[in-house]
Motif scaffolding. Structure first.
Motif, PDB file in Angstrom:
ATOM      1  N   TYR A 186      56.702  45.905   7.711  1.00 35.98           N
ATOM      2  CA  TYR A 186      56.333  44.676   8.418  1.00 35.98           C
ATOM      3  C   TYR A 186      57.579  43.996   8.993  1.00 35.98           C
ATOM      4  CZ  TYR A 186      54.787  39.896   9.277  1.00 35.98           C
ATOM      5  OH  TYR A 186      54.538  38.680   9.870  1.00 35.98           O
ATOM      6  N   ALA A 236      42.786  42.126   6.048  1.00 38.02           N
ATOM      7  CA  ALA A 236      43.179  40.895   6.735  1.00 38.02           C
ATOM      8  C   ALA A 236      43.984  39.998   5.802  1.00 38.02           C
ATOM      9  CB  ALA A 236      41.942  40.163   7.251  1.00 38.02           C
ATOM     10  N   HIS A 254      45.890  43.987  11.578  1.00 34.09           N
ATOM     11  CA  HIS A 254      45.928  44.388  10.170  1.00 34.09           C
ATOM     12  C   HIS A 254      45.463  45.830  10.002  1.00 34.09           C
ATOM     13  CE1 HIS A 254      41.664  42.984  10.351  1.00 34.09           C
ATOM     14  NE2 HIS A 254      41.464  43.932   9.461  1.00 34.09           N
ATOM     15  N   TYR A 257      47.612  41.306   5.418  1.00 37.64           N
ATOM     16  CA  TYR A 257      48.448  40.989   6.579  1.00 37.64           C
ATOM     17  C   TYR A 257      48.799  39.504   6.586  1.00 37.64           C
ATOM     18  CZ  TYR A 257      50.477  41.133  11.199  1.00 37.64           C
ATOM     19  OH  TYR A 257      51.373  41.048  12.238  1.00 37.64           O
ATOM     20  N   TYR A 289      46.304  47.509   6.521  1.00 40.78           N
ATOM     21  CA  TYR A 289      46.183  46.393   5.598  1.00 40.78           C
ATOM     22  C   TYR A 289      44.784  45.789   5.711  1.00 40.78           C
ATOM     23  CZ  TYR A 289      51.244  45.754   4.591  1.00 40.78           C
ATOM     24  OH  TYR A 289      52.539  45.888   4.156  1.00 40.78           O
TER      25      TYR A 289
END
Length: 315
Positions: A279, A221, A214, A224, A219
């Protein structure tokens, strides 16, 4: 048949484990030393009489657009002094940063052995530039890493300031390195762009093998986890909306450019992290590398269509 298949799977796992251990050992045996020169402290303690020496040693840190009078005034500037004080409090030692950068450059030298280890200098940029990386020089603006809740960052949007943490320094350096190694696509479909971003993230993950995933995405946690939990839905959206081969530039601001959230134009948009297109691009690249015997550098040179068609990506 099941017993034979089981033995094969065990052998594959054993070989993969052995190869992983050998890789870690090879990387660990690379010697790298990255001392950080504290220009921020040198400037903080300087007097006008010291400026000629500093300018001679660090000419690239003194823009010729500004006169000597400008730099002399900056020595006693109130904001400059406050920044210097806060940086000194947050970074009494740079040992951890040096360790993180040395581990990063061990990985870089393993995959790119001809790379030069840059001279690394810490500076103050008035919260403007986080890192600047060239072939021989790495500048780190420490005032950009004082902690997401530092009062200097009041007024800066949270999606930006949440990454103003020292844990992001090696991530930002790896990102700068990856940008230099991954060429922009010649065509401009949404698929081209997300795989371009995915290549960078895959390279960063390879170079930051001990970093939480992450953090590599910048990001939290939870952000993510949202991406993982909604991967199928996101992919179905991109396919059903015929976004993959679209050249609509608005898709970049909706799903790739830095933003507080991604824009599906749905009720839950405010709950999403930004840049979710990256992503999906990363997952396509990862799937490609997992299902094809391709070297890292080879993959980085391949076009998006080749990667996508051979990725067997099925979220």
């Amino acid at each position: 048949m099941k017993k034979i298949l089981g033995v094969i799977l065990i052998l594959i796992a054993f070989v993969a484990c052995k190869n992983d251990k050998e890789l870690k050992s090879d990387i660990a045996n690379i010697t790298v030393d990255i001392p950080i020169e504290r220009f921020d402290r040198l400037f903080a303690s300087a007097t006008p009489k010291d400026l000629p020496v500093l300018k001679s040693k660090y000419p690239y840190l003194f823009s010729q657009k500004y006169s000597d009078e400008f730099w002399e005034a900056k020595l006693s500037d109130t904001l400059q002094k406050e920044l210097e004080r806060e940086v000194d409090i947050a970074f009494k030692s740079t040992a951890q940063i040096e360790g993180d950068l040395e581990l990063l450059y061990k990985h870089i030298l393993y995959y790119y052995p001809s790379t030069s280890v840059p001279k690394t200098i810490s500076i103050i940029t008035e919260v403007r530039n986080k890192v600047v990386l060239t072939d021989s020089l790495l500048l780190i603006g420490l005032d950009n890493y004082l902690g997401e809740d530092h009062y200097f960052y009041e007024g800066i949007q949270k999606y930006k300031s949440k990454n103003f943490r020292k844990e992001q320094i090696d991530v930002d350096v790896a990102s700068a390195f990856a940008k230099a190694k991954v060429s922009r696509p010649l065509t401009s479909t949404f698929l081209d762009q997300i795989i371009y971003e995915g290549k960078q993230l895959y390279l960063m993950e390879t170079l930051l093998s001990q970093k939480p995933i992450h953090e590599i995405f910048s990001y939290t946690a939870a952000e993510y986890a949202f991406a993982e939990e909604n991967e199928v839905n996101m992919w179905e959206y991109f396919v059903s909306s015929k976004s993959l081969y679209s050249t609509d530039r608005k898709l970049l601001s909706r799903f790739i450019d830095p933003a507080p959230f991604s824009k599906f134009y749905l009720a839950f948009d405010n709950e999403t992290p930004g840049r979710l297109g990256r992503y999906i691009g990363y997952k396509i690249v990862a799937s490609y590398m997992n299902t094809n015997d391709v070297a890292l550098k080879t993959m980085l040179l391949q076009d998006a269509e080749t990667i996508f068609n051979n990725a067997k990506y099925k979220p």
